[in-house]
Design a protein around this motif. Structure first.
Motif, PDB file in Angstrom:
ATOM      1  N   TYR A  14       1.249  -1.137  -0.155  1.00 34.78           N
ATOM      2  CA  TYR A  14      -0.055   0.149   0.152  1.00 34.78           C
ATOM      3  C   TYR A  14       0.386   1.181   0.094  1.00 34.78           C
ATOM      4  CZ  TYR A  14      -3.902   3.296   0.808  1.00 34.78           C
ATOM      5  OH  TYR A  14      -4.864   4.419   1.624  1.00 34.78           O
ATOM      6  N   ALA A  15       2.344   1.140   0.472  1.00 31.12           N
ATOM      7  CA  ALA A  15       2.950   2.487   0.873  1.00 31.12           C
ATOM      8  C   ALA A  15       3.404   2.204  -0.306  1.00 31.12           C
ATOM      9  CB  ALA A  15       3.907   2.029   1.477  1.00 31.12           C
ATOM     10  N   VAL A  16       4.290   1.894  -1.430  1.00 29.49           N
ATOM     11  CA  VAL A  16       4.108   1.489  -2.199  1.00 29.49           C
ATOM     12  C   VAL A  16       3.664   2.485  -3.330  1.00 29.49           C
ATOM     13  CG1 VAL A  16       5.106   0.233  -4.758  1.00 29.49           C
ATOM     14  CG2 VAL A  16       6.114  -0.114  -2.024  1.00 29.49           C
ATOM     15  N   ILE A  17       2.146   1.448  -3.247  1.00 26.20           N
ATOM     16  CA  ILE A  17       1.137   2.088  -3.898  1.00 26.20           C
ATOM     17  C   ILE A  17       1.022   4.014  -4.231  1.00 26.20           C
ATOM     18  CG2 ILE A  17      -1.329   2.187  -5.133  1.00 26.20           C
ATOM     19  CD1 ILE A  17      -0.806  -0.616  -5.164  1.00 26.20           C
ATOM     20  N   SER A  18       1.044   3.697  -2.701  1.00 25.37           N
ATOM     21  CA  SER A  18       0.726   5.586  -2.567  1.00 25.37           C
ATOM     22  C   SER A  18       1.700   6.848  -2.344  1.00 25.37           C
ATOM     23  CB  SER A  18      -0.020   5.697  -0.436  1.00 25.37           C
ATOM     24  OG  SER A  18      -0.652   4.947  -0.417  1.00 25.37           O
ATOM     25  N   MET A  19       3.309   5.868  -2.553  1.00 23.44           N
ATOM     26  CA  MET A  19       4.367   6.969  -3.196  1.00 23.44           C
ATOM     27  C   MET A  19       4.457   7.367  -4.260  1.00 23.44           C
ATOM     28  SD  MET A  19       5.846   7.893  -0.333  1.00 23.44           S
ATOM     29  CE  MET A  19       7.286   8.301  -1.628  1.00 23.44           C
ATOM     30  N   MET A  20       3.825   6.449  -5.167  1.00 13.65           N
ATOM     31  CA  MET A  20       3.887   6.375  -6.612  1.00 13.65           C
ATOM     32  C   MET A  20       2.912   7.593  -6.802  1.00 13.65           C
ATOM     33  SD  MET A  20       4.076   2.429  -7.910  1.00 13.65           S
ATOM     34  CE  MET A  20       3.819   3.212  -9.850  1.00 13.65           C
ATOM     35  N   LEU A  21       1.516   7.463  -6.514  1.00 17.68           N
ATOM     36  CA  LEU A  21       0.612   8.802  -6.818  1.00 17.68           C
ATOM     37  C   LEU A  21       1.235  10.731  -5.632  1.00 17.68           C
ATOM     38  CD1 LEU A  21      -2.579   6.694  -5.825  1.00 17.68           C
ATOM     39  CD2 LEU A  21      -1.418   7.262  -7.757  1.00 17.68           C
ATOM     40  N   PHE A  22       1.825   9.513  -5.074  1.00 13.46           N
ATOM     41  CA  PHE A  22       2.435  10.980  -4.324  1.00 13.46           C
ATOM     42  C   PHE A  22       4.039  11.275  -5.031  1.00 13.46           C
ATOM     43  CE2 PHE A  22       6.031  12.823  -1.929  1.00 13.46           C
ATOM     44  CZ  PHE A  22       5.777  13.500  -1.547  1.00 13.46           C
ATOM     45  N   LEU A  23       4.356  11.245  -5.431  1.00 13.91           N
ATOM     46  CA  LEU A  23       5.624  11.987  -6.854  1.00 13.91           C
ATOM     47  C   LEU A  23       4.665  12.135  -7.963  1.00 13.91           C
ATOM     48  CD1 LEU A  23       8.102   8.713  -6.393  1.00 13.91           C
ATOM     49  CD2 LEU A  23       8.600  10.945  -5.443  1.00 13.91           C
ATOM     50  N   LYS A  24       3.811  11.225  -8.302  1.00 12.06           N
ATOM     51  CA  LYS A  24       2.547  11.772  -9.613  1.00 12.06           C
ATOM     52  C   LYS A  24       2.384  13.251  -9.412  1.00 12.06           C
ATOM     53  CE  LYS A  24      -0.925  11.404 -12.905  1.00 12.06           C
ATOM     54  NZ  LYS A  24      -0.001  11.547 -14.269  1.00 12.06           N
ATOM     55  N   SER A  25       1.836  13.415  -8.087  1.00 13.53           N
ATOM     56  CA  SER A  25       0.796  14.370  -7.548  1.00 13.53           C
ATOM     57  C   SER A  25       1.419  15.902  -7.023  1.00 13.53           C
ATOM     58  CB  SER A  25      -0.582  13.897  -7.032  1.00 13.53           C
ATOM     59  OG  SER A  25      -0.960  13.253  -5.677  1.00 13.53           O
ATOM     60  N   GLY A  26       2.334  15.159  -6.104  1.00 13.80           N
ATOM     61  CA  GLY A  26       2.823  15.616  -4.365  1.00 13.80           C
ATOM     62  C   GLY A  26       1.987  16.180  -3.873  1.00 13.80           C
ATOM     63  N   SER A  27       0.728  15.501  -3.531  1.00 14.75           N
ATOM     64  CA  SER A  27      -0.576  15.171  -2.600  1.00 14.75           C
ATOM     65  C   SER A  27      -0.175  14.872  -1.278  1.00 14.75           C
ATOM     66  CB  SER A  27      -1.361  15.268  -2.589  1.00 14.75           C
ATOM     67  OG  SER A  27      -2.547  15.118  -1.961  1.00 14.75           O
ATOM     68  N   PHE A  28       0.673  15.727  -0.408  1.00 21.25           N
ATOM     69  CA  PHE A  28       0.451  14.647   0.854  1.00 21.25           C
ATOM     70  C   PHE A  28      -0.655  14.059   1.143  1.00 21.25           C
ATOM     71  CE2 PHE A  28       3.928  17.607   1.253  1.00 21.25           C
ATOM     72  CZ  PHE A  28       4.851  17.026   0.970  1.00 21.25           C
ATOM     73  N   LEU A  29      -1.472  13.490   0.835  1.00 23.95           N
ATOM     74  CA  LEU A  29      -2.470  13.130   1.179  1.00 23.95           C
ATOM     75  C   LEU A  29      -1.996  11.729   1.465  1.00 23.95           C
ATOM     76  CD1 LEU A  29      -5.404  12.288   1.563  1.00 23.95           C
ATOM     77  CD2 LEU A  29      -5.497  12.057  -1.108  1.00 23.95           C
ATOM     78  N   PHE A  30      -1.583  11.423   0.337  1.00 25.57           N
ATOM     79  CA  PHE A  30      -1.143   9.817   0.047  1.00 25.57           C
ATOM     80  C   PHE A  30       0.180   9.223   1.491  1.00 25.57           C
ATOM     81  CE2 PHE A  30      -2.046  11.499  -3.942  1.00 25.57           C
ATOM     82  CZ  PHE A  30      -3.307  10.539  -4.303  1.00 25.57           C
ATOM     83  N   ILE A  31       0.291  10.371   1.659  1.00 23.90           N
ATOM     84  CA  ILE A  31       1.194  10.163   2.508  1.00 23.90           C
ATOM     85  C   ILE A  31       0.824   9.817   3.834  1.00 23.90           C
ATOM     86  CG2 ILE A  31       3.052  11.014   4.132  1.00 23.90           C
ATOM     87  CD1 ILE A  31       4.454  10.120   1.336  1.00 23.90           C
ATOM     88  N   MET A  32      -0.662  10.491   4.267  1.00 23.97           N
ATOM     89  CA  MET A  32      -1.268  10.716   5.341  1.00 23.97           C
ATOM     90  C   MET A  32      -2.130   9.654   4.920  1.00 23.97           C
ATOM     91  SD  MET A  32      -4.837  12.421   6.266  1.00 23.97           S
ATOM     92  CE  MET A  32      -5.424  11.671   4.927  1.00 23.97           C
ATOM     93  N   ILE A  77     -12.484   5.810   7.168  1.00 31.20           N
ATOM     94  CA  ILE A  77     -14.406   5.252   5.844  1.00 31.20           C
ATOM     95  C   ILE A  77     -14.510   7.147   5.523  1.00 31.20           C
ATOM     96  CG2 ILE A  77     -16.567   4.859   6.132  1.00 31.20           C
ATOM     97  CD1 ILE A  77     -14.818   2.742   5.449  1.00 31.20           C
ATOM     98  N   THR A  78     -13.705   8.195   6.942  1.00 30.93           N
ATOM     99  CA  THR A  78     -14.507   9.100   6.584  1.00 30.93           C
ATOM    100  C   THR A  78     -12.851  10.143   5.437  1.00 30.93           C
ATOM    101  OG1 THR A  78     -12.391   9.807   8.210  1.00 30.93           O
ATOM    102  CG2 THR A  78     -15.327   9.220   8.786  1.00 30.93           C
ATOM    103  N   ASP A  79     -11.911   9.344   5.128  1.00 26.49           N
ATOM    104  CA  ASP A  79     -11.302   9.584   4.256  1.00 26.49           C
ATOM    105  C   ASP A  79     -12.208   9.758   2.560  1.00 26.49           C
ATOM    106  OD1 ASP A  79      -8.761   9.987   5.632  1.00 26.49           O
ATOM    107  OD2 ASP A  79      -8.648   8.565   5.909  1.00 26.49           O
ATOM    108  N   PHE A  80     -12.813   9.146   2.679  1.00 22.11           N
ATOM    109  CA  PHE A  80     -13.626   9.748   1.056  1.00 22.11           C
ATOM    110  C   PHE A  80     -14.096  11.103   0.658  1.00 22.11           C
ATOM    111  CE2 PHE A  80     -14.387   4.520   1.672  1.00 22.11           C
ATOM    112  CZ  PHE A  80     -14.024   4.732   0.001  1.00 22.11           C
ATOM    113  N   ILE A  81     -13.994  12.269   1.919  1.00 20.94           N
ATOM    114  CA  ILE A  81     -13.769  13.805   1.614  1.00 20.94           C
ATOM    115  C   ILE A  81     -13.037  14.229   1.102  1.00 20.94           C
ATOM    116  CG2 ILE A  81     -15.831  13.468   3.957  1.00 20.94           C
ATOM    117  CD1 ILE A  81     -12.489  15.097   4.773  1.00 20.94           C
ATOM    118  N   HIS A  82     -11.955  13.323   0.589  1.00 21.66           N
ATOM    119  CA  HIS A  82     -10.780  13.357   0.305  1.00 21.66           C
ATOM    120  C   HIS A  82     -11.035  13.638  -1.515  1.00 21.66           C
ATOM    121  CE1 HIS A  82      -8.125  14.834   3.470  1.00 21.66           C
ATOM    122  NE2 HIS A  82      -8.205  13.332   3.908  1.00 21.66           N
ATOM    123  N   LEU A  83     -11.829  12.831  -2.256  1.00 23.00           N
ATOM    124  CA  LEU A  83     -12.336  13.467  -3.187  1.00 23.00           C
ATOM    125  C   LEU A  83     -13.455  14.143  -3.363  1.00 23.00           C
ATOM    126  CD1 LEU A  83     -13.480   9.081  -3.626  1.00 23.00           C
ATOM    127  CD2 LEU A  83     -11.485  10.322  -4.893  1.00 23.00           C
TER     128      LEU A  83
END
Length: 222
Positions: A14-32, A77-83
């Motif tokens: 999950y961390a690898v996938i999230s880091m890939m999206l973080f590197l693409k977007s720069g959004s710290f959401l994926f670190i969180m 579950i509340t993280d869906f608000i980030h969409l």
């Protein structure tokens, strides 16, 4: 330890996938999200350790830790608000009675990837939370019987839902219980109708998912 290796493997993937999206977007959401996944795993670890402990004081300590960190497992579950800032669907004008559908869906793959990553994390967190809650239910049932264990589940679900409110809206964490004055002041200042309605609705959600989890676990398809 095999269970923990699998949990660790999932967190790593999950961390690898999230880091890939973080590197693409720069959004710290994926670190969180990765941090939230780690926190969501702790209640199950604490519950397992508590149930396996032979010493009463250790069992109590682990159960208290489980109780303090359990809201983290259902918080995701509340993280869906980030969409909400992502436009996934919209409507374009079409001629009346033309039979054409004006609905359009996003073709941006990053937005769908973000949706799936949040869903995967929330699904995992909810499963681990329900598994730990199920173990707690069985433990209390053996000790006190069906009625007390049922009441305990309702109480834990309600308090945990209030904990989700505290975490999402007041931005406190489980370890902030070490700052009781600040925590209590923040809670007292936030009490209103929305607080109670949110807590009841979220507690109902936990109870319904817990019942479904128990049904499937005990063989609803048989």
């Amino acid at each position: 330890m095999e269970r923990y290796r699998r949990i660790t493997l999932f967190i790593f993937i999950y961390a690898v996938i999230s880091m890939m999206l973080f590197l693409k977007s720069g959004s710290f959401l994926f670190i969180m999200l990765v941090w939230n996944i780690i926190l969501a795993s702790l209640p199950l670890v604490f519950m397992n350790q508590g149930l396996r402990s032979g010493k009463k004081w250790k069992k109590i300590v682990y159960l208290l830790l489980w109780f303090a960190f359990f809201p983290n497992a259902i918080y995701m579950i509340t993280d869906f608000i980030h969409l909400t800032n992502d436009q996934m669907i919209w409507t374009i004008p079409v001629e009346l009675y033309s039979g054409l559908d004006g609905t359009r869906y996003s073709m941006e793959i990053f937005q769908w990837s973000k949706l799936l990553v949040i869903s995967l994390g929330a699904f995992y967190a909810l499963l681990t939370g329900l598994e730990s809650l199920s173990k707690f239910y069985d433990f209390i049932k053996i000790q006190k019987g069906h009625l007390i264990s049922g009441i305990a589940i309702v109480l834990v679900s309600t308090i945990a839902s209030f904990g989700v409110f505290i975490g999402r809206f007041l931005r406190f964490n489980s370890w902030d219980i070490a700052r009781p004055v600040s925590l209590m002041k923040g809670i007292l200042d936030s009490l209103n109708e929305f607080t109670w309605v949110f807590t009841v609705i979220y507690a109902t959600f936990i109870l319904i998912t817990f019942i479904l989890f128990r049904w499937f676990k005990t063989g609803i398809s048989e």
